[in-house]
Design an enzyme around this catalytic site. Structure first.
Site, PDB file in Angstrom:
ATOM      1  N   VAL A  95       0.852  -1.222   0.169  1.00  0.00           N
ATOM      2  CA  VAL A  95      -0.163  -0.015  -0.038  1.00  0.00           C
ATOM      3  C   VAL A  95       0.833   1.221  -0.055  1.00  0.00           C
ATOM      4  O   VAL A  95       1.937   1.446   0.717  1.00  0.00           O
ATOM      5  CB  VAL A  95      -0.916   0.075   1.249  1.00  0.00           C
ATOM      6  CG1 VAL A  95      -1.828   1.317   1.193  1.00  0.00           C
ATOM      7  CG2 VAL A  95      -1.811  -1.104   1.078  1.00  0.00           C
TER       8      VAL A  95
ATOM      9  N   LEU B  76       4.360  -1.514   3.407  1.00  0.00           N
ATOM     10  CA  LEU B  76       4.141   0.154   3.166  1.00  0.00           C
ATOM     11  C   LEU B  76       5.107   0.634   2.306  1.00  0.00           C
ATOM     12  O   LEU B  76       6.450   0.495   2.320  1.00  0.00           O
ATOM     13  CB  LEU B  76       4.247   0.736   4.487  1.00  0.00           C
ATOM     14  CG  LEU B  76       3.094   0.405   5.410  1.00  0.00           C
ATOM     15  CD1 LEU B  76       3.483   0.857   6.785  1.00  0.00           C
ATOM     16  CD2 LEU B  76       1.924   0.863   5.173  1.00  0.00           C
ATOM     17  N   LYS B  77       4.459   1.235   1.129  1.00  0.00           N
ATOM     18  CA  LYS B  77       5.417   2.290   0.272  1.00  0.00           C
ATOM     19  C   LYS B  77       5.216   3.715   0.818  1.00  0.00           C
ATOM     20  O   LYS B  77       4.199   4.202   0.484  1.00  0.00           O
ATOM     21  CB  LYS B  77       5.146   2.005  -1.096  1.00  0.00           C
ATOM     22  CG  LYS B  77       5.967   2.859  -1.880  1.00  0.00           C
ATOM     23  CD  LYS B  77       5.258   2.788  -3.610  1.00  0.00           C
ATOM     24  CE  LYS B  77       6.091   3.419  -4.523  1.00  0.00           C
ATOM     25  NZ  LYS B  77       5.700   3.569  -5.786  1.00  0.00           N
ATOM     26  N   VAL B  78       6.152   4.445   1.269  1.00  0.00           N
ATOM     27  CA  VAL B  78       5.880   5.649   1.964  1.00  0.00           C
ATOM     28  C   VAL B  78       7.008   6.757   1.743  1.00  0.00           C
ATOM     29  O   VAL B  78       8.186   6.550   1.050  1.00  0.00           O
ATOM     30  CB  VAL B  78       5.832   5.434   3.336  1.00  0.00           C
ATOM     31  CG1 VAL B  78       4.678   4.395   3.910  1.00  0.00           C
ATOM     32  CG2 VAL B  78       7.306   5.113   3.835  1.00  0.00           C
TER      33      VAL B  78
END
Length: 266
Positions: free
Chosen positions: A146, A181-183
């Site tokens: 996400v 997580l891609k942040v």
């Protein structure tokens, strides 16, 4: 050994090049010829490449000939309904069903969770989609990645990497079912480390628009890795450079071998 094939590397980290921009943005500069850009990226030997499922299908021979894993994007995200224009309002909708995504034998499926929208209904649809996709991928062995971003106009651009916003977005992301997580990187190790350590899932950093400086990209990645990140999923800051293969190789040095920016890039 990592829970996920994506991170099943000697270092436990991964360098992933994002090449999914054509889905919503069209023929982006330096990505007009998809085969040429893909070839330049694969020459640098990334651990994975993020693409759309039909891109993966059409260029399957190139992926088969390389050691790079395939990751696929699940949704359509565009800055406008006018092709290739950034005039708003931006558009997001599910684009591919789970069967289509999994047919690519991916090591990850990525979707976007975007905060700051004026349109509450659009945000509600986004949340519904994220949680539904998480349920559909559960038990498949393919992680749901996400991408938590602050793209809506209710969040000023200067807050897109604000530690408080990023921390809250990450918490919401994994609570909705993110396996990875891609942040955004918050800019310094001290502010990013608690975000990474508080998350019970691996955290990877995104790139966003190209800064025009390879060294700046490497500095951010080195800082994120020092804070405990598990790698990166970056696009334009790699393939909008003069030598994408060299940039990928430098990123591999930093991510897998803990090299300094100076030794990786000279």
């Amino acid at each position: 050994m990592s829970e996920f094939d994506l991170l099943d590397t000697e270092s436990g980290n991964a360098v992933v090049v994002a090449l999914d921009h054509g889905i919503g943005m069209g023929a982006v500069e330096e990505f007009e010829d998809p085969a040429t850009t893909l070839e330049a990226v694969l020459e640098g030997e990334p651990d994975g490449v993020l693409v759309g499922p039909h891109f993966a299908r059409r260029y399957s021979d190139a992926f088969t000939a390389s050691d790079a894993d395939v990751l696929v994007t699940a949704d359509f995200v565009a800055p406008s309904s006018q092709p290739g224009e950034n005039v708003g309002p931006w558009v997001q909708t599910p684009a591919f069903d789970t069967d289509r995504l999994l047919a690519c034998d991916p090591v990850g499926v990525k979707s976007v969770l975007a905060f700051g929208r004026h349109d509450r209904r659009a945000f509600e649809r986004n949340v519904d989609y994220i949680s539904a996709l998480a349920d559909e991928l559960d038990g498949t062995g393919v992680p749901h990645i996400v991408e938590t971003v602050m793209w809506g106009k209710e969040i000023p651009a200067r807050f897109e990497t604000d530690a408080r916003y990023v921390a809250n977005a990450c918490r919401i992301g994994w609570e909705l079912g993110a396996d990875i997580l891609k942040v955004p990187y918050t800019g310094d190790v001290d502010s990013f480390e608690p975000i990474v350590s508080d998350a019970p899932v691996p955290t990877m950093v995104l790139g966003g628009p190209s800064s025009g400086s390879v060294r700046a990209t490497l500095d951010d990645v080195a800082g994120a890795m020092a804070a405990g990140a598990r790698g990166l999923i970056v696009g334009r800051s790699i393939w909008q450079t003069e030598d994408p293969a060299a940039v990928v190789a430098a990123l591999r040095d930093v991510v897998h071998r803990g090299a300094s920016v100076e030794s990786a890039w000279g």
